[in-house]
Structure formats: structure tokens, C-alpha cells
Design a protein around this motif. Structure first.
Motif, short mmCIF file in Angstrom:
data_model
loop_
_atom_site.label_atom_id
_atom_site.label_comp_id
_atom_site.label_asym_id
_atom_site.label_seq_id
_atom_site.Cartn_x
_atom_site.Cartn_y
_atom_site.Cartn_z
N GLU A 1 69.35 17.99 -17.50
CA GLU A 1 69.76 18.90 -16.42
C GLU A 1 70.56 18.13 -15.38
N ASP B 1 64.56 23.97 0.06
CA ASP B 1 63.11 24.19 -0.03
C ASP B 1 62.46 22.82 0.13
N THR C 1 61.88 28.30 -11.43
CA THR C 1 62.55 27.02 -11.65
C THR C 1 62.90 26.87 -13.14
N THR C 2 63.64 25.83 -13.44
CA THR C 2 63.95 25.56 -14.84
C THR C 2 62.67 25.17 -15.60
N TRP D 1 61.89 28.50 -1.82
CA TRP D 1 62.62 28.60 -3.09
C TRP D 1 62.79 30.04 -3.54
N ARG E 1 72.84 30.86 -13.40
CA ARG E 1 73.06 30.77 -11.96
C ARG E 1 74.54 30.78 -11.61
N ASP F 1 60.51 18.94 -12.43
CA ASP F 1 61.57 17.92 -12.51
C ASP F 1 60.97 16.51 -12.51
N TYR G 1 59.70 19.18 -1.88
CA TYR G 1 60.15 18.65 -3.17
C TYR G 1 60.52 17.18 -3.04
N ILE H 1 68.81 21.76 -7.18
CA ILE H 1 69.10 22.95 -7.98
C ILE H 1 69.83 22.57 -9.27
N GLU I 1 63.71 16.63 -1.05
CA GLU I 1 63.72 17.32 0.24
C GLU I 1 62.28 17.54 0.65
N GLN J 1 56.55 25.98 -10.82
CA GLN J 1 57.05 26.65 -9.61
C GLN J 1 57.89 27.84 -10.06
N SER K 1 68.94 21.69 -3.03
CA SER K 1 67.50 21.84 -3.23
C SER K 1 67.12 21.43 -4.65
N1 ARG Z 1 65.64 21.74 -10.70
C1 ARG Z 1 64.76 22.85 -10.77
C2 ARG Z 1 65.55 24.14 -10.76
O1 ARG Z 1 66.66 24.15 -10.37
C3 ARG Z 1 63.74 22.89 -9.66
C4 ARG Z 1 64.27 22.83 -8.28
C5 ARG Z 1 63.25 23.14 -7.23
N2 ARG Z 1 63.69 22.69 -5.96
C6 ARG Z 1 62.92 22.74 -4.84
N3 ARG Z 1 63.38 22.20 -3.74
N4 ARG Z 1 61.76 23.30 -4.88
O2 ARG Z 1 65.06 25.17 -11.12
#
Ligand code: ARG
Length: 275
Positions: free
Chosen positions: A226, A49, A157-158, A90, A115, A198, A52, A109, A56, A154, A107
Motif C-alpha cells: 500500500e 485522525d 480502513t484497508t 476517521w 477512493r 498498518d 495513529y 491514507i 498522527e 478500524q 492521515s
Molecule cells: N492506511 C489505512 C487506510 O487508509 C489506515 C489509515 C488510518 N489512519 C488513521 N489516521 N486512523 O485505510
């Protein structure tokens, strides 16, 4: 006679050797006779995604770039595999992996127990934590201060998870966005009082958008540590092994540290000690 016998034996041995080589090279050897041209090397499709930064993002030319991209590109080079990055929103990213539309995901993640039920993760490649962004005039000093405020996250997301826990599942004060930049835009326009995302992304945004007049609020007691992992489809041990081996290699030979320093200014160990 003796010479002929030996020569015959040698020739037979050579044929055997040649056949063995051929069988090794061609994948499922249907007929050893007419070897088909080798199949084109597999290109692994990696979903990300790309909204970010600095992990990325899409540059002015529309190319997908960032820390995650450099890490996976370096891993692929070590592992001798070809990869191609495909921008993947995402919200659909885990489905795309499950359905086989993507071979892997990088991403930012976070590796979570939940997960791990539906996908497999590489060894961790980055340490992260949630961080609060607010206007620099805000009185918010800790996560609990967000309890009665409007908070942007978002979706899925975490950050979403931890805010949902604090404010409650049915809270109308949680504003969920398709991307983290959209949540931050809403903070700028006053639609939300805070954004939780994050740390690397929040720090990068605040530093690069001084006109927004944001500040960050950390809360080490409320936010668990994390770790980011590269995801593959559950059971894809072959690709996971290649990724883990490549990751170990780039960590061992200094490539990872070089990439890290390029984006975050110092080697990871030093950065952690300073934090
Ligand atoms: N680290 C967080 C999660 O895994 C947010 C990751 C969002 N990544 C992105 N490319 N939008 O939930």
C-alpha cells in the motif's frame, strides 16, 4: 521641448509599470485607484485522525504531531502556503473533505482505486502494508489462520477491507472500532484474537507497550503493498499541484529523508532494502 517629450514619455511608462504591478498584486482588482488592504493569506485546513502513532497523534499538550504532520509542514514551507491541522475522526474524514470542511487530509491514507473515484491524491509519500498483531502466545502464523478467529479492525480502513474479504461480509467475528488504539485495547483484554492494521502503527504499538505482550505476524502473500497519499477534494488541482511540487522538493533536498530517519531510524531506501 525634446526633453519634456522624453520626460513625459518616461513618466507615462512608469505609471504603466506601476499599474501593472498593482494589478498583479491585488487579486480581482475592482478599482485600481484605492487598493484595498491585501487579504489575509489563506490557511489550508488539513484534517487528520490523530490516533495513529507515530504518523498522527496528540502529544501531552494536546498538539497534533507525528510523521505525517512533519511531512506536510515541510511541504507547506516549500510551497509557501499556510496549513493548520485539525483532528478529524476517521469515520467522517472523507465526508469532511467532500463538503469542503477540510482542504486536505493527511492521515496515513492508503491510495486505493475506490477512493480515487471521490477524491484526488498526491504522489505517494510512504510505503505500507497490513500487519497482524496477536498475543505472544498465539499460534497464528499467517493471515488465513484468522479465518475462524475474532479480529479487530478500524472501521473503513484497508485493514477492515482485507479482513472483510477473508472472513466474509456478514461475519460476526469482525469487530470494528472507531480507532486502531481501541482495537488494540480489545486485543489486550481478550475481546479479539488479533488486530489487522498498518504495519508502521502496529510495530510502533507493540514496541511501546511491552506489558501487553503482543507480537506481530507478517504475511507478504496475503497483504498487498500500500502507499499513503495526501488527499484533496476531487478537482482541486491548484492545491494538489502545490502539494506535489512541495513533496518533490522535500524528497529532492533531503528533508523527507531527515524526517523519515527521525521516526523510523533509517532512510527509506535503506529501510526497504533491509525489510
Ligand atoms: N492506511 C489505512 C487506510 O487508509 C489506515 C489509515 C488510518 N489512519 C488513521 N489516521 N486512523 O485505510
Amino acid at each position: 521641448r525634446r526633453f519634456l517629450k522624453t520626460a513625459g514619455f518616461v513618466a507615462a511608462a512608469l505609471v504603466l509599470v506601476a499599474c501593472g504591478k498593482k494589478e498583479e498584486a491585488a487579486a480581482p482588482a475592482a478599482s485600481a485607484a484605492a487598493a484595498p488592504p491585501p487579504p489575509p493569506a489563506k490557511v489550508y485546513v488539513v484534517g487528520t485522525d490523530a490516533a495513529y502513532a507515530p504518523f498522527e497523534l496528540q502529544n501531552e499538550k494536546g498538539e497534533i504531531v507525528g510523521f505525517d504532520i512533519d511531512v506536510v509542514t515541510a511541504i507547506a514551507a516549500k510551497a509557501g502556503i499556510e496549513v493548520k491541522f485539525v483532528n478529524t475522526p476517521w469515520e467522517g474524514i472523507f465526508n469532511a473533505l467532500g463538503q469542503g470542511d477540510r482542504d486536505a487530509l493527511v492521515s496515513s491514507i492508503t491510495i486505493t482505486e475506490e477512493r480515487k473515484q471521490t477524491m484526488d491524491f498526491s504522489a505517494p509519500y510512504f510505503d505500507a502494508q497490513q500487519l497482524i498483531a496477536v498475543k505472544d502466545t498465539s499460534k497464528v502464523a499467517k493471515f488465513a489462520d484468522l479465518k475462524k478467529l475474532k479480529v479487530g479492525v478500524q472501521t473503513g480502513t484497508t485493514g477492515d477491507e482485507v479482513v472483510t474479504k477473508l472472513l466474509g461480509k456478514n461475519s460476526t467475528n469482525i469487530k470494528r472500532f472507531e480507532s486502531t488504539p481501541l482495537a488494540l485495547k480489545e486485543l489486550q483484554s481478550g475481546g479479539v484474537d488479533a488486530v489487522v492494521a498498518d504495519n508502521g502503527v502496529v510495530i510502533h504499538y507493540v514496541a511501546n507497550n511491552p506489558a501487553d505482550k503482543f507480537k506481530t505476524v507478517a504475511d507478504n502473500t496475503s497483504f498487498a503493498p500500500e502507499q499513503y497519499g495526501i488527499a484533496v477534494k476531487k478537482g482541486n488541482a491548484e492545491l494538489l499541484e502545490k502539494i506535489n511540487k512541495g513533496l518533490a522538493d522535500i524528497k529532492a533536498d533531503g528533508t523527507y529523508d531527515k524526517i523519515y530517519a527521525q521516526y523510523f531510524g533509517a532512510a527509506p531506501a535503506a529501510a526497504e532494502a533491509a525489510a
